[in-house]
Design an enzyme around this catalytic site. Structure first.
Site, PDB file in Angstrom:
ATOM      1  N   LYS A  13       0.837  -1.210   0.000  1.00 34.55           N
ATOM      2  CA  LYS A  13       0.000   0.000   0.000  1.00 34.55           C
ATOM      3  C   LYS A  13       0.875   1.265   0.000  1.00 34.55           C
ATOM      4  O   LYS A  13       0.603   2.199  -0.744  1.00 34.55           O
ATOM      5  CB  LYS A  13      -0.924   0.034   1.237  1.00 34.55           C
ATOM      6  CG  LYS A  13      -1.930  -1.096   1.296  1.00 34.55           C
ATOM      7  CD  LYS A  13      -2.925  -0.899   2.430  1.00 34.55           C
ATOM      8  CE  LYS A  13      -2.311  -0.960   3.818  1.00 34.55           C
ATOM      9  NZ  LYS A  13      -1.742  -2.297   4.175  1.00 34.55           N
ATOM     10  N   ARG A  86      -9.211   1.041   8.960  1.00 33.12           N
ATOM     11  CA  ARG A  86      -8.864  -0.348   9.240  1.00 33.12           C
ATOM     12  C   ARG A  86      -9.981  -1.045  10.009  1.00 33.12           C
ATOM     13  O   ARG A  86      -9.853  -2.232  10.304  1.00 33.12           O
ATOM     14  CB  ARG A  86      -7.592  -0.394  10.082  1.00 33.12           C
ATOM     15  CG  ARG A  86      -6.317  -0.762   9.306  1.00 33.12           C
ATOM     16  CD  ARG A  86      -5.182  -0.633  10.285  1.00 33.12           C
ATOM     17  NE  ARG A  86      -3.999  -1.366   9.992  1.00 33.12           N
ATOM     18  CZ  ARG A  86      -2.894  -0.847   9.443  1.00 33.12           C
ATOM     19  NH1 ARG A  86      -2.871   0.381   9.028  1.00 33.12           N
ATOM     20  NH2 ARG A  86      -1.818  -1.589   9.314  1.00 33.12           N
ATOM     21  N   ARG A 125      11.669  -6.743   5.064  1.00 33.96           N
ATOM     22  CA  ARG A 125      11.453  -5.311   4.792  1.00 33.96           C
ATOM     23  C   ARG A 125      12.379  -4.414   5.616  1.00 33.96           C
ATOM     24  O   ARG A 125      12.522  -4.579   6.814  1.00 33.96           O
ATOM     25  CB  ARG A 125      10.002  -4.946   5.103  1.00 33.96           C
ATOM     26  CG  ARG A 125       9.717  -3.466   4.911  1.00 33.96           C
ATOM     27  CD  ARG A 125       8.270  -3.193   4.754  1.00 33.96           C
ATOM     28  NE  ARG A 125       7.551  -3.237   6.019  1.00 33.96           N
ATOM     29  CZ  ARG A 125       6.279  -2.882   6.144  1.00 33.96           C
ATOM     30  NH1 ARG A 125       5.587  -2.531   5.097  1.00 33.96           N
ATOM     31  NH2 ARG A 125       5.696  -2.929   7.315  1.00 33.96           N
ATOM     32  N   ARG A 158      11.557  -2.343  11.037  1.00 38.65           N
ATOM     33  CA  ARG A 158      10.530  -1.953  12.005  1.00 38.65           C
ATOM     34  C   ARG A 158      10.367  -3.028  13.067  1.00 38.65           C
ATOM     35  O   ARG A 158      10.335  -4.210  12.740  1.00 38.65           O
ATOM     36  CB  ARG A 158       9.195  -1.742  11.280  1.00 38.65           C
ATOM     37  CG  ARG A 158       9.112  -0.401  10.603  1.00 38.65           C
ATOM     38  CD  ARG A 158       7.898  -0.238   9.750  1.00 38.65           C
ATOM     39  NE  ARG A 158       6.675  -0.796  10.280  1.00 38.65           N
ATOM     40  CZ  ARG A 158       5.492  -0.676   9.676  1.00 38.65           C
ATOM     41  NH1 ARG A 158       5.404  -0.022   8.535  1.00 38.65           N
ATOM     42  NH2 ARG A 158       4.419  -1.200  10.197  1.00 38.65           N
ATOM     43  N   ARG A 169      -0.378  -9.156  13.431  1.00 35.92           N
ATOM     44  CA  ARG A 169      -0.932  -8.104  12.560  1.00 35.92           C
ATOM     45  C   ARG A 169      -1.825  -8.702  11.483  1.00 35.92           C
ATOM     46  O   ARG A 169      -2.850  -8.133  11.116  1.00 35.92           O
ATOM     47  CB  ARG A 169       0.210  -7.290  11.932  1.00 35.92           C
ATOM     48  CG  ARG A 169       0.860  -6.355  12.935  1.00 35.92           C
ATOM     49  CD  ARG A 169       2.195  -5.840  12.439  1.00 35.92           C
ATOM     50  NE  ARG A 169       2.093  -4.970  11.299  1.00 35.92           N
ATOM     51  CZ  ARG A 169       3.097  -4.743  10.448  1.00 35.92           C
ATOM     52  NH1 ARG A 169       4.270  -5.324  10.623  1.00 35.92           N
ATOM     53  NH2 ARG A 169       2.923  -3.931   9.441  1.00 35.92           N
TER      54      ARG A 169
HETATM   55  P1  AMP Z   1       1.182   0.286   9.090  1.00 36.52           P
HETATM   56  O1  AMP Z   1       2.408   1.113   8.896  1.00 36.52           O
HETATM   57  O2  AMP Z   1       0.017   0.790   8.273  1.00 36.52           O
HETATM   58  O3  AMP Z   1       1.423  -1.183   8.901  1.00 36.52           O
HETATM   59  O4  AMP Z   1       0.730   0.484  10.627  1.00 36.52           O
HETATM   60  C1  AMP Z   1       1.593   0.108  11.683  1.00 36.52           C
HETATM   61  C2  AMP Z   1       0.789  -0.002  12.965  1.00 36.52           C
HETATM   62  O5  AMP Z   1       0.191   1.269  13.278  1.00 36.52           O
HETATM   63  C3  AMP Z   1      -0.365  -0.976  12.913  1.00 36.52           C
HETATM   64  O6  AMP Z   1       0.040  -2.316  13.179  1.00 36.52           O
HETATM   65  C4  AMP Z   1      -1.264  -0.419  14.034  1.00 36.52           C
HETATM   66  O7  AMP Z   1      -0.746  -0.729  15.316  1.00 36.52           O
HETATM   67  C5  AMP Z   1      -1.104   1.093  13.827  1.00 36.52           C
HETATM   68  N1  AMP Z   1      -2.109   1.626  12.872  1.00 36.52           N
HETATM   69  C6  AMP Z   1      -1.874   2.154  11.644  1.00 36.52           C
HETATM   70  N2  AMP Z   1      -3.011   2.548  11.065  1.00 36.52           N
HETATM   71  C7  AMP Z   1      -4.003   2.261  11.942  1.00 36.52           C
HETATM   72  C8  AMP Z   1      -5.419   2.414  11.910  1.00 36.52           C
HETATM   73  N3  AMP Z   1      -6.052   2.925  10.848  1.00 36.52           N
HETATM   74  N4  AMP Z   1      -6.114   1.996  12.993  1.00 36.52           N
HETATM   75  C9  AMP Z   1      -5.508   1.473  14.089  1.00 36.52           C
HETATM   76  N5  AMP Z   1      -4.176   1.289  14.164  1.00 36.52           N
HETATM   77  C10 AMP Z   1      -3.420   1.683  13.110  1.00 36.52           C
END
Ligand code: AMP
Length: 215
Positions: A13, A86, A125, A158, A169
């Protein structure tokens, strides 16, 4: 144009959002990036979010919804949402905020990638600390080990890309985020694309789904 990108963690994404925002002149809003910035800054919001993120759990809706809607309010012609919504509550809050301004989500792109490919991608990654550009070892390594091709920043893994957290996740994605596929499908806004291919091919399919001519 107002776009939502759906897909499991590691589906690309972020990569697609960067390319699409350049091609279409839209702002790229990544909830994950905004949360990581808040954690790095040590803000109240960041302190609240950190423990959830480290476990691979979702940050509570009220925290994330406020963060994203504030950015959307900052205007601009359009945006690409990456990682938000989400949950159904987030999707409804987004629709409510947009419709209050006479606006709407135009299209939701679902980048489809199977669970095995997700685990494999995330464990390789590396991300730039400065500009968040993603790399993958061995499939798309940087030219110089540990350094970002785009800005020269330091690359890091990360903490939530560790295998145990990745599995968590994925579970969270399956239980809490996949209902959004149905949500946008019912609104006639969903376009699925095959994400298990090289990024340029995925981009071409997304542009086609949007009715935009390829590069
Ligand atoms: P990402 O970089 O999009 O994979 O997000 C990393 C982490 O941030 C996720 O595993 C969640 O803990 C948190 N996170 C990101 N976006 C959201 C969202 N829309 N709602 C809740 N938690 C989020």
């Amino acid at each position: 144009m107002k776009l939502v990108l759906l897909g499991p963690p590691g589906s690309g994404k972020g990569t697609q959002a960067v390319m699409l925002s350049q091609k279409l002149g839209l702002s790229h809003l990544s909830s994950g990036d905004l949360l990581r910035q808040a954690v790095a800054a040590g803000s109240q919001l960041g302190k609240k979010a950190q423990a959830y993120m480290e476990k691979g759990a979702l940050v509570p809706d009220e925290v994330v919804i406020g963060l994203i809607l504030e950015k959307i309010d900052q205007g601009g012609a359009g945006f690409i949402l990456d990682g938000f919504p989400r949950t159904l509550a987030q999707a409804r809050a987004l629709d409510g905020a947009l419709s209050a301004k006479g606006q709407k989500v135009d299209q939701a792109i679902n980048i489809e990638v199977g669970s095995e490919a997700v685990v494999c991608r995330l464990s390789g990654r590396w991300t730039c600390r400065a500009c968040q550009a993603p790399y993958n070892i061995p499939s798309s390594p940087p030219h110089q080990q540990g350094k970002c091709d785009r800005c020269g920043g330091e690359l890091y893994q990360r903490p939530d890309d560790q295998p145990q957290t990745v599995r968590q996740r994925l579970e969270v994605y399956l239980s809490q985020t996949t209902p959004l596929i149905d949500y946008y499908q019912r609104q006639g806004k969903l376009s699925p694309v095959n994400g298990e291919r090289e990024p340029q091919g995925v981009l071409k399919d997304i542009l086609q789904a949007l009715g935009v001519k390829a590069l």
